[in-house]
Design a protein around this motif. Sequence first.
Motif, PDB file in Angstrom:
ATOM      1  N   MET A 140       0.820  -1.218   0.000  1.00  0.00           N
ATOM      2  CA  MET A 140       0.000   0.000   0.000  1.00  0.00           C
ATOM      3  C   MET A 140       0.853   1.267   0.000  1.00  0.00           C
ATOM      4  SD  MET A 140      -2.787  -1.123   2.908  1.00  0.00           S
ATOM      5  CE  MET A 140      -3.626  -2.712   2.819  1.00  0.00           C
ATOM      6  N   ASP A 141       0.267   2.338  -0.520  1.00  0.00           N
ATOM      7  CA  ASP A 141       0.894   3.660  -0.455  1.00  0.00           C
ATOM      8  C   ASP A 141       0.339   4.496   0.684  1.00  0.00           C
ATOM      9  OD1 ASP A 141       2.664   3.617  -2.852  1.00  0.00           O
ATOM     10  OD2 ASP A 141       0.753   3.264  -3.868  1.00  0.00           O
ATOM     11  N   VAL A 142      -0.874   4.195   1.111  1.00  0.00           N
ATOM     12  CA  VAL A 142      -1.478   4.859   2.261  1.00  0.00           C
ATOM     13  C   VAL A 142      -2.541   3.925   2.829  1.00  0.00           C
ATOM     14  CG1 VAL A 142      -3.223   6.068   0.882  1.00  0.00           C
ATOM     15  CG2 VAL A 142      -2.553   6.992   3.107  1.00  0.00           C
ATOM     16  N   PHE A 143      -2.673   3.942   4.150  1.00  0.00           N
ATOM     17  CA  PHE A 143      -3.654   3.117   4.850  1.00  0.00           C
ATOM     18  C   PHE A 143      -4.710   4.045   5.431  1.00  0.00           C
ATOM     19  CE2 PHE A 143      -5.245   0.994   8.693  1.00  0.00           C
ATOM     20  CZ  PHE A 143      -5.548  -0.282   8.213  1.00  0.00           C
ATOM     21  N   VAL A 174      -2.136  -0.548  14.488  1.00  0.00           N
ATOM     22  CA  VAL A 174      -0.772  -0.718  15.008  1.00  0.00           C
ATOM     23  C   VAL A 174       0.096  -1.410  13.958  1.00  0.00           C
ATOM     24  CG1 VAL A 174       0.622  -1.730  16.850  1.00  0.00           C
ATOM     25  CG2 VAL A 174      -1.654  -0.831  17.365  1.00  0.00           C
ATOM     26  N   GLU A 175      -0.444  -2.442  13.326  1.00  0.00           N
ATOM     27  CA  GLU A 175       0.305  -3.167  12.304  1.00  0.00           C
ATOM     28  C   GLU A 175       0.670  -2.247  11.139  1.00  0.00           C
ATOM     29  OE1 GLU A 175      -1.708  -7.593  13.057  1.00  0.00           O
ATOM     30  OE2 GLU A 175      -2.481  -6.276  11.480  1.00  0.00           O
ATOM     31  N   ALA A 176      -0.274  -1.406  10.736  1.00  0.00           N
ATOM     32  CA  ALA A 176      -0.005  -0.483   9.633  1.00  0.00           C
ATOM     33  C   ALA A 176       1.151   0.445   9.962  1.00  0.00           C
ATOM     34  CB  ALA A 176      -1.268   0.319   9.309  1.00  0.00           C
ATOM     35  N   PRO A 222       2.101   5.315   5.532  1.00  0.00           N
ATOM     36  CA  PRO A 222       1.404   6.482   6.078  1.00  0.00           C
ATOM     37  C   PRO A 222      -0.053   6.128   6.376  1.00  0.00           C
ATOM     38  CG  PRO A 222       2.703   7.078   4.161  1.00  0.00           C
ATOM     39  CD  PRO A 222       2.721   5.585   4.228  1.00  0.00           C
ATOM     40  N   CYS A 223      -0.590   6.653   7.477  1.00  0.00           N
ATOM     41  CA  CYS A 223      -1.924   6.286   7.934  1.00  0.00           C
ATOM     42  C   CYS A 223      -2.815   7.504   8.089  1.00  0.00           C
ATOM     43  CB  CYS A 223      -1.845   5.565   9.275  1.00  0.00           C
ATOM     44  SG  CYS A 223      -0.948   3.998   9.246  1.00  0.00           S
ATOM     45  N   LEU A 224      -4.065   7.341   7.690  1.00  0.00           N
ATOM     46  CA  LEU A 224      -5.089   8.349   7.891  1.00  0.00           C
ATOM     47  C   LEU A 224      -6.227   7.700   8.670  1.00  0.00           C
ATOM     48  CD1 LEU A 224      -6.282  11.163   7.343  1.00  0.00           C
ATOM     49  CD2 LEU A 224      -7.106  10.325   5.136  1.00  0.00           C
ATOM     50  N   PHE A 225      -6.435   8.126   9.917  1.00  0.00           N
ATOM     51  CA  PHE A 225      -7.446   7.550  10.801  1.00  0.00           C
ATOM     52  C   PHE A 225      -8.538   8.576  11.080  1.00  0.00           C
ATOM     53  CE2 PHE A 225      -3.998   4.898  13.206  1.00  0.00           C
ATOM     54  CZ  PHE A 225      -3.883   4.042  12.114  1.00  0.00           C
ATOM     55  N   SER A 226      -9.720   8.086  11.387  1.00  0.00           N
ATOM     56  CA  SER A 226     -10.768   8.982  11.887  1.00  0.00           C
ATOM     57  C   SER A 226     -10.437   9.364  13.326  1.00  0.00           C
ATOM     58  CB  SER A 226     -12.139   8.301  11.826  1.00  0.00           C
ATOM     59  OG  SER A 226     -12.303   7.416  12.914  1.00  0.00           O
ATOM     60  N   TRP A 264     -10.909  14.253   2.968  1.00  0.00           N
ATOM     61  CA  TRP A 264     -10.209  13.000   3.238  1.00  0.00           C
ATOM     62  C   TRP A 264      -9.329  12.615   2.041  1.00  0.00           C
ATOM     63  CZ3 TRP A 264     -10.354   9.184   7.218  1.00  0.00           C
ATOM     64  CH2 TRP A 264     -11.088   9.551   8.359  1.00  0.00           C
ATOM     65  N   ALA A 265      -9.838  12.823   0.847  1.00  0.00           N
ATOM     66  CA  ALA A 265      -9.069  12.501  -0.355  1.00  0.00           C
ATOM     67  C   ALA A 265      -7.800  13.338  -0.441  1.00  0.00           C
ATOM     68  CB  ALA A 265      -9.930  12.707  -1.597  1.00  0.00           C
ATOM     69  N   ASP A 266      -7.895  14.614  -0.048  1.00  0.00           N
ATOM     70  CA  ASP A 266      -6.716  15.487  -0.042  1.00  0.00           C
ATOM     71  C   ASP A 266      -5.591  14.867   0.776  1.00  0.00           C
ATOM     72  OD1 ASP A 266      -7.975  17.391  -1.581  1.00  0.00           O
ATOM     73  OD2 ASP A 266      -8.617  18.609   0.124  1.00  0.00           O
ATOM     74  N   PHE A 267      -5.919  14.406   1.988  1.00  0.00           N
ATOM     75  CA  PHE A 267      -4.911  13.817   2.870  1.00  0.00           C
ATOM     76  C   PHE A 267      -4.458  12.453   2.368  1.00  0.00           C
ATOM     77  CE2 PHE A 267      -6.663  16.961   5.794  1.00  0.00           C
ATOM     78  CZ  PHE A 267      -5.514  17.438   6.407  1.00  0.00           C
ATOM     79  N   ALA A 268      -5.394  11.666   1.829  1.00  0.00           N
ATOM     80  CA  ALA A 268      -5.038  10.327   1.337  1.00  0.00           C
ATOM     81  C   ALA A 268      -4.032  10.413   0.202  1.00  0.00           C
ATOM     82  CB  ALA A 268      -6.291   9.588   0.873  1.00  0.00           C
ATOM     83  N   LEU A 269      -4.115  11.467  -0.584  1.00  0.00           N
ATOM     84  CA  LEU A 269      -3.199  11.611  -1.721  1.00  0.00           C
ATOM     85  C   LEU A 269      -1.813  12.090  -1.306  1.00  0.00           C
ATOM     86  CD1 LEU A 269      -5.693  13.066  -4.323  1.00  0.00           C
ATOM     87  CD2 LEU A 269      -4.394  10.929  -4.540  1.00  0.00           C
ATOM     88  N   GLN A 270      -1.643  12.438  -0.046  1.00  0.00           N
ATOM     89  CA  GLN A 270      -0.328  12.847   0.453  1.00  0.00           C
ATOM     90  C   GLN A 270       0.476  11.668   0.977  1.00  0.00           C
ATOM     91  OE1 GLN A 270      -0.921  15.904   3.419  1.00  0.00           O
ATOM     92  NE2 GLN A 270      -2.302  17.077   2.100  1.00  0.00           N
TER      93      GLN A 270
END
Length: 386
Positions: free
Chosen positions: A276-279, A293-295, A301-305, A330-336
């Motif tokens: 993956m490129d982002v989780f 935690v595994e990610a 890179p991780c994006l969590f609620s 959310w898409a803005d951050f996911a693309l980073q």
Amino acid sequence: MKPVRVCCFCERWESGGIESFLCNVLLHMDLTGLEVDIVAAQMQDSVFTRPLKDRGVRFYELSGRQNRVPENHRLFRKLLEERRYDVVHLHIFHGLSLWYGRLARRAGVPVRIAHSHNTALRKSRTRPLKLLVHHISRKLFTRCATDLWACSGSAAEFMFPDNALKSRGFQFIPNGIDTDRFRFDADVREKVRGELGVRDKYVIGNIGRLCYQKNQSFLLDIFAEVLRRKPESVLLLTGEGPDRPALEEKAKRLGIAGSVIFYGTSDRVEQLLWAMDVFVMPSRFEGLPVTGVEAQASGVPCLFSDAITEDCRIAETVKLLSLSAPAAEWADFALQGNSCGNRAGGASVVRQAGFDVEDVAGETERFYLRAESYGRAKDFGYCAGL
């Protein structure tokens, strides 16, 4: 010397977070002085069953249905009489499950651990009634546990009443993982990306049960926004659950089905994380998600609620975002995601934060073995009162 006999109870056994935690811990224990049973009201296929059976762990199913409560209680009482446990360790997400602690207390089990793994209940027509039962049960039956454990402060507050936490406190038990297993491997990343046919794609990933709690429906909305801006993107969903048909239908309706991979369950989640490129985990609620935690250990890179407990924020590569924010944000951050640099250090960061399974397993093993000092199972006899 007779081994200490331990019952690890959960309402349902499948391929979820509680099962992952139990498997991680038990596989890293020295079971020489222990005899461990996993007991569940309902048993389903799980990627975690075979490794534990190979270690000598036994499995017992009660009625086969979670909603057959009286029958499950009757069968659990029978099992307590037959197996004569020294420790009953309840892995629970609802206060009603504390009743099993009451049954264990009445059977004379000396060590009774109530271990909270969640912070809320899923949305349903019966949720108000379930919350009422939850609050009544935790008030009545928390006292039946000798020890209160939780994967986070918010999980403790959800499961145990304030007066119990003030007078007794709780033991924080990190959702430990095998950090070495998740240490980033660039060569395997390229191999797996080739197998998945995503070598030249931007891969957004999620690992978890496909259900209301995990909120993959919103993730599809996020991914639709990502795909508009970056057409060479793919969404990799790893897991199974009741929401899969609805999610597949929604992906078709949004016109993104060709870019969504429903992978199913897997026993190689570390390799999928490396690919993956982002989780992205937009969960509506969590205790402390093992996959989060595994990610982080994998370095992705991780994006969590922000509904996920702050305790899960271990690495600097984690961003928290409100569920009230629109999918476009959310898409803005996911693309980073792929701008976060080196991934090799993730495992060390997670280990240093105390989330390595060797430490958690060692502490749990020592606690189980101390059951000998509480009086052995041969002294069992049903107790009067609550």
